[in-house]
Motif scaffolding. Structure first.
Motif, mmCIF file in Angstrom:
data_model
loop_
_atom_site.group_PDB
_atom_site.id
_atom_site.type_symbol
_atom_site.label_atom_id
_atom_site.label_comp_id
_atom_site.label_asym_id
_atom_site.label_seq_id
_atom_site.Cartn_x
_atom_site.Cartn_y
_atom_site.Cartn_z
ATOM 1 N N ALA A 110 0.823 -1.206 0.000
ATOM 2 C CA ALA A 110 0.000 0.000 0.000
ATOM 3 C C ALA A 110 0.860 1.261 0.000
ATOM 4 C CB ALA A 110 -0.930 -0.012 1.218
ATOM 5 N N LYS A 111 1.949 1.256 0.780
ATOM 6 C CA LYS A 111 2.824 2.426 0.820
ATOM 7 C C LYS A 111 3.496 2.664 -0.529
ATOM 8 C CE LYS A 111 2.255 3.921 4.981
ATOM 9 N NZ LYS A 111 1.693 5.268 5.230
ATOM 10 N N PHE A 112 3.952 1.609 -1.164
ATOM 11 C CA PHE A 112 4.536 1.770 -2.495
ATOM 12 C C PHE A 112 3.481 2.206 -3.511
ATOM 13 C CE2 PHE A 112 8.174 -1.004 -1.127
ATOM 14 C CZ PHE A 112 9.170 -0.086 -1.419
ATOM 15 N N ASP A 113 2.258 1.718 -3.343
ATOM 16 C CA ASP A 113 1.190 2.115 -4.257
ATOM 17 C C ASP A 113 0.876 3.605 -4.114
ATOM 18 O OD1 ASP A 113 -0.819 1.416 -6.233
ATOM 19 O OD2 ASP A 113 -2.280 1.823 -4.652
ATOM 20 N N GLN A 114 0.883 4.107 -2.866
ATOM 21 C CA GLN A 114 0.669 5.534 -2.658
ATOM 22 C C GLN A 114 1.766 6.372 -3.310
ATOM 23 O OE1 GLN A 114 0.266 6.278 1.544
ATOM 24 N NE2 GLN A 114 -1.514 4.917 1.760
ATOM 25 N N ASN B 273 3.189 5.587 -6.041
ATOM 26 C CA ASN B 273 3.146 5.295 -7.485
ATOM 27 C C ASN B 273 4.344 4.467 -7.960
ATOM 28 O OD1 ASN B 273 0.729 6.831 -7.814
ATOM 29 N ND2 ASN B 273 1.943 8.717 -7.912
ATOM 30 N N GLN B 274 4.805 3.558 -7.094
ATOM 31 C CA GLN B 274 5.936 2.726 -7.464
ATOM 32 C C GLN B 274 5.529 1.469 -8.226
ATOM 33 O OE1 GLN B 274 9.218 3.351 -7.244
ATOM 34 N NE2 GLN B 274 8.640 5.389 -6.534
ATOM 35 N N TRP B 275 4.237 1.246 -8.399
ATOM 36 C CA TRP B 275 3.764 0.104 -9.178
ATOM 37 C C TRP B 275 3.308 0.521 -10.574
ATOM 38 C CZ3 TRP B 275 5.797 -3.533 -6.653
ATOM 39 C CH2 TRP B 275 5.705 -3.630 -5.267
ATOM 40 N N GLU B 276 3.615 1.755 -10.967
ATOM 41 C CA GLU B 276 3.244 2.227 -12.297
ATOM 42 C C GLU B 276 3.918 1.367 -13.370
ATOM 43 O OE1 GLU B 276 1.104 4.550 -13.124
ATOM 44 O OE2 GLU B 276 0.624 5.127 -11.068
ATOM 45 N N GLY B 277 3.187 1.109 -14.440
ATOM 46 C CA GLY B 277 3.690 0.216 -15.479
ATOM 47 C C GLY B 277 4.966 0.692 -16.143
ATOM 48 N N TRP B 278 5.125 2.007 -16.320
ATOM 49 C CA TRP B 278 6.300 2.503 -17.014
ATOM 50 C C TRP B 278 7.586 2.269 -16.223
ATOM 51 C CZ3 TRP B 278 9.435 6.279 -14.933
ATOM 52 C CH2 TRP B 278 8.911 6.995 -13.861
ATOM 53 N N LEU B 279 7.455 2.112 -14.888
ATOM 54 C CA LEU B 279 8.638 1.832 -14.079
ATOM 55 C C LEU B 279 9.136 0.399 -14.276
ATOM 56 C CD1 LEU B 279 7.612 3.573 -10.721
ATOM 57 C CD2 LEU B 279 9.312 4.376 -12.368
ATOM 58 N N TRP B 280 8.229 -0.514 -14.565
ATOM 59 C CA TRP B 280 8.573 -1.922 -14.694
ATOM 60 C C TRP B 280 8.720 -2.362 -16.151
ATOM 61 C CZ3 TRP B 280 9.587 -4.619 -10.275
ATOM 62 C CH2 TRP B 280 9.196 -4.000 -9.087
ATOM 63 N N LYS B 281 8.291 -1.527 -17.080
ATOM 64 C CA LYS B 281 8.364 -1.887 -18.501
ATOM 65 C C LYS B 281 9.783 -2.168 -18.980
ATOM 66 C CE LYS B 281 7.001 -0.368 -23.114
ATOM 67 N NZ LYS B 281 6.393 0.715 -23.919
#
Length: 297
Positions: free
Chosen positions: A37-41, A43-51
């Motif tokens: 939840a903290k990482f989601d707040q 925005n660390q799960w945004e797709g462009w970071l993992w693409k």
């Protein structure tokens, strides 16, 4: 009094263990959810970071070269550390003070110096002594060897001292020299007895290759996190991926050590079964073959 090393839990103990397991599982799940939840707040799960990790260029230009450098440095340092540990463990156990005291001083000195400082000094300080540059690779390898070899020397020394004295006394009784006793009797048994400690220290060595960043050694952390995130801006995602790679590497190393331990145990069991034993009447038996003496006339 029970002769077992472990008594099976009774009904009440089993219920208590199940309750504790459920409570621990719920607590762990809550912690993982909180981290998510903290990482989601943030925005660390945004797709462009993992693409970038779905692109071949990320792996061929950053992660795989760093992984290759990490494995090569760790492999060389492991071999040298084991050799260093065995030599200085035997040196500390020498009957000659002019060998045991310097060996002990070397081991204690390199155990006391922080590894990061050692790598830094080898890379920046040693060139003033040898009037020439030291490569980042050898600065990391030598630092890892001196520190981890000193720790392994103490592990080997403890393992050698743990071998029953009767074995070395029996070897001396049949005419073996001390060097032969060390090489053939004590060191092999110490290595098997201290295998968990040795593997644990080798895992530490593998992880400590990441300290090569202080001298810009292009290992996995440098290439997979620093260089990659500088180009893609995804430092947290890169750190997570590199952490998973380290976990996999260490798990494989631990599994290899377990396989070697099981193999050596099976080999020792086969040898013990093949050792001739006194049978009825005093004749030797091997395995399930029983010797029978001829009746005396």
């Amino acid at each position: 009094m029970s002769t077992l090393l472990y008594d099976h839990p009774g009904p009440r103990a089993r219920i208590r263990n199940r309750i504790l397991s459920v409570v621990f599982g719920i607590g762990l799940a809550a912690v993982l959810w909180w981290v998510y939840a903290k990482f989601d707040q943030a925005n660390q799960w945004e797709g462009w970071l993992w693409k970038p990790f779905t692109e071949a260029a990320t792996w061929t230009q950053f992660i795989l070269p760093g992984l290759r450098a990490t494995l090569w440095a760790a492999a060389v340092a492991m071999v040298l550390s084991l050799a260093f540990g065995i030599i200085f463990a035997v040196g500390r156990l020498s009957d000659h003070w002019w060998i045991s005291i310097p060996a002990g001083a070397v081991v204690e000195f390199f155990r006391a110096v922080p590894l990061l400082l050692m790598i830094f000094f080898i890379f920046y300080g040693v060139p003033f002594l040898i009037q020439g540059p030291v490569s980042a690779f050898w600065a990391v390898v030598v630092g890892l060897t001196l520190y981890n070899g000193s720790v392994l020397a103490e592990a080997f020394r403890a393992g050698i001292r743990s071998v029953p004295t009767g074995q070395s006394e029996a070897a001396y009784a049949v005419g073996m020299r001390k060097s032969q006793v060390m090489q053939l009797i004590l060191v092999p048994q110490a290595a098997r007895a201290m295998l968990p400690v040795i593997v644990s220290q080798l895992v530490v060595l593998l992880k400590d290759t990441a300290l090569g960043y202080i001298v810009a050694f292009p290992e996995l952390l440098q290439r997979g996190v620093n260089d990659l995130s500088a180009n893609r801006g995804n430092v947290v995602a890169a750190a997570m991926v590199v952490a998973v790679i380290y976990i996999v590497l260490n798990s494989l190393l631990t599994s290899l050590a377990g396989w070697l331990d099981r193999r050596s145990s099976r080999r020792a069991f086969r040898i013990s079964k093949q050792t001739p034993k006194p049978g009825p009447g005093g004749t030797a038996t091997a395995g399930n073959v029983t010797g029978v003496t001829e009746p005396q006339g």
